[in-house]
Scaffold this motif. Structure first.
Motif, PDB file in Angstrom:
ATOM      1  N   LYS A  97      42.157  28.373   2.015  1.00 22.31           N
ATOM      2  CA  LYS A  97      40.966  27.606   2.376  1.00 22.31           C
ATOM      3  C   LYS A  97      39.746  28.033   1.573  1.00 22.31           C
ATOM      4  O   LYS A  97      38.933  27.206   1.184  1.00 22.31           O
ATOM      5  CB  LYS A  97      40.690  27.747   3.872  1.00 22.31           C
ATOM      6  CG  LYS A  97      39.543  26.898   4.332  1.00 22.31           C
ATOM      7  CD  LYS A  97      39.350  26.994   5.828  1.00 22.31           C
ATOM      8  CE  LYS A  97      38.259  26.057   6.248  1.00 22.31           C
ATOM      9  NZ  LYS A  97      37.121  26.669   6.792  1.00 22.31           N
ATOM     10  N   TYR A  98      39.621  29.324   1.304  1.00 20.57           N
ATOM     11  CA  TYR A  98      38.421  29.780   0.610  1.00 20.57           C
ATOM     12  C   TYR A  98      38.313  29.193  -0.793  1.00 20.57           C
ATOM     13  O   TYR A  98      37.217  29.004  -1.306  1.00 20.57           O
ATOM     14  CB  TYR A  98      38.318  31.306   0.579  1.00 20.57           C
ATOM     15  CG  TYR A  98      39.359  32.006  -0.245  1.00 20.57           C
ATOM     16  CD1 TYR A  98      39.184  32.178  -1.604  1.00 20.57           C
ATOM     17  CD2 TYR A  98      40.516  32.513   0.340  1.00 20.57           C
ATOM     18  CE1 TYR A  98      40.130  32.819  -2.372  1.00 20.57           C
ATOM     19  CE2 TYR A  98      41.463  33.168  -0.420  1.00 20.57           C
ATOM     20  CZ  TYR A  98      41.267  33.315  -1.766  1.00 20.57           C
ATOM     21  OH  TYR A  98      42.216  33.953  -2.518  1.00 20.57           O
ATOM     22  N   GLU A  99      39.423  28.860  -1.424  1.00 19.63           N
ATOM     23  CA  GLU A  99      39.364  28.257  -2.752  1.00 19.63           C
ATOM     24  C   GLU A  99      38.662  26.907  -2.689  1.00 19.63           C
ATOM     25  O   GLU A  99      37.830  26.586  -3.542  1.00 19.63           O
ATOM     26  CB  GLU A  99      40.762  28.107  -3.338  1.00 19.63           C
ATOM     27  CG  GLU A  99      41.407  29.424  -3.686  1.00 19.63           C
ATOM     28  CD  GLU A  99      42.859  29.296  -4.093  1.00 19.63           C
ATOM     29  OE1 GLU A  99      43.424  28.190  -4.001  1.00 19.63           O
ATOM     30  OE2 GLU A  99      43.433  30.315  -4.499  1.00 19.63           O
ATOM     31  N   GLU A 100      38.969  26.131  -1.675  1.00 21.14           N
ATOM     32  CA  GLU A 100      38.318  24.837  -1.496  1.00 21.14           C
ATOM     33  C   GLU A 100      36.832  25.021  -1.213  1.00 21.14           C
ATOM     34  O   GLU A 100      35.993  24.268  -1.717  1.00 21.14           O
ATOM     35  CB  GLU A 100      38.981  24.067  -0.357  1.00 21.14           C
ATOM     36  CG  GLU A 100      38.425  22.665  -0.173  1.00 21.14           C
ATOM     37  CD  GLU A 100      39.168  21.911   0.896  1.00 21.14           C
ATOM     38  OE1 GLU A 100      38.500  21.503   1.864  1.00 21.14           O
ATOM     39  OE2 GLU A 100      40.390  21.726   0.765  1.00 21.14           O
ATOM     40  N   GLU A 101      36.492  26.027  -0.433  1.00 23.47           N
ATOM     41  CA  GLU A 101      35.084  26.295  -0.122  1.00 23.47           C
ATOM     42  C   GLU A 101      34.310  26.696  -1.367  1.00 23.47           C
ATOM     43  O   GLU A 101      33.171  26.269  -1.570  1.00 23.47           O
ATOM     44  CB  GLU A 101      34.976  27.378   0.942  1.00 23.47           C
ATOM     45  CG  GLU A 101      35.493  26.939   2.292  1.00 23.47           C
ATOM     46  CD  GLU A 101      35.591  28.076   3.289  1.00 23.47           C
ATOM     47  OE1 GLU A 101      35.347  29.248   2.914  1.00 23.47           O
ATOM     48  OE2 GLU A 101      35.925  27.786   4.447  1.00 23.47           O
ATOM     49  N   ILE A 102      34.918  27.500  -2.222  1.00 23.74           N
ATOM     50  CA  ILE A 102      34.263  27.916  -3.461  1.00 23.74           C
ATOM     51  C   ILE A 102      34.040  26.714  -4.369  1.00 23.74           C
ATOM     52  O   ILE A 102      32.952  26.527  -4.918  1.00 23.74           O
ATOM     53  CB  ILE A 102      35.073  29.011  -4.184  1.00 23.74           C
ATOM     54  CG1 ILE A 102      35.022  30.307  -3.372  1.00 23.74           C
ATOM     55  CG2 ILE A 102      34.554  29.246  -5.605  1.00 23.74           C
ATOM     56  CD1 ILE A 102      35.982  31.378  -3.851  1.00 23.74           C
ATOM     57  N   VAL A 103      35.051  25.897  -4.526  1.00 22.74           N
ATOM     58  CA  VAL A 103      34.932  24.703  -5.362  1.00 22.74           C
ATOM     59  C   VAL A 103      33.858  23.775  -4.803  1.00 22.74           C
ATOM     60  O   VAL A 103      33.035  23.238  -5.549  1.00 22.74           O
ATOM     61  CB  VAL A 103      36.288  23.973  -5.488  1.00 22.74           C
ATOM     62  CG1 VAL A 103      36.119  22.607  -6.130  1.00 22.74           C
ATOM     63  CG2 VAL A 103      37.262  24.822  -6.282  1.00 22.74           C
ATOM     64  N   SER A 104      33.829  23.620  -3.499  1.00 16.83           N
ATOM     65  CA  SER A 104      32.819  22.773  -2.860  1.00 16.83           C
ATOM     66  C   SER A 104      31.412  23.289  -3.150  1.00 16.83           C
ATOM     67  O   SER A 104      30.501  22.510  -3.450  1.00 16.83           O
ATOM     68  CB  SER A 104      33.077  22.719  -1.359  1.00 16.83           C
ATOM     69  OG  SER A 104      32.086  21.980  -0.711  1.00 16.83           O
ATOM     70  N   THR A 105      31.227  24.588  -3.079  1.00 21.16           N
ATOM     71  CA  THR A 105      29.927  25.188  -3.374  1.00 21.16           C
ATOM     72  C   THR A 105      29.553  24.977  -4.832  1.00 21.16           C
ATOM     73  O   THR A 105      28.415  24.608  -5.148  1.00 21.16           O
ATOM     74  CB  THR A 105      29.928  26.693  -3.045  1.00 21.16           C
ATOM     75  OG1 THR A 105      30.217  26.847  -1.649  1.00 21.16           O
ATOM     76  CG2 THR A 105      28.609  27.349  -3.383  1.00 21.16           C
TER      77      THR A 105
END
Length: 58
Positions: free
Chosen positions: A22-30
């Motif tokens: 999940k954190y990969e998606e959050e980083i990309v979103s940021t």
């Protein structure tokens, strides 16, 4: 989905070779929030933060 069920693994594992994080998606979103012409600066800042973190752990 049929292949992943038959192999009893997630579709992410088949597509990416690992489980989805999940954190990969959050980083990309940021990162997507930044203006494209500032991304090089963001990358440099991340490099500096990484170096600080590595030096702080030694």
């Amino acid at each position: 989905m049929g292949i992943s069920k038959a192999l009893e693994v997630s579709l992410d594992y088949i597509m990416y070779g690992s489980e989805y994080r999940k954190y990969e998606e959050e980083i990309v979103s940021t990162l997507k929030r930044f203006n494209p012409n500032t991304l090089k600066r963001v990358e440099r800042l991340l490099d500096v933060l990484y170096e600080i973190t590595v030096k702080g752990n030694n």
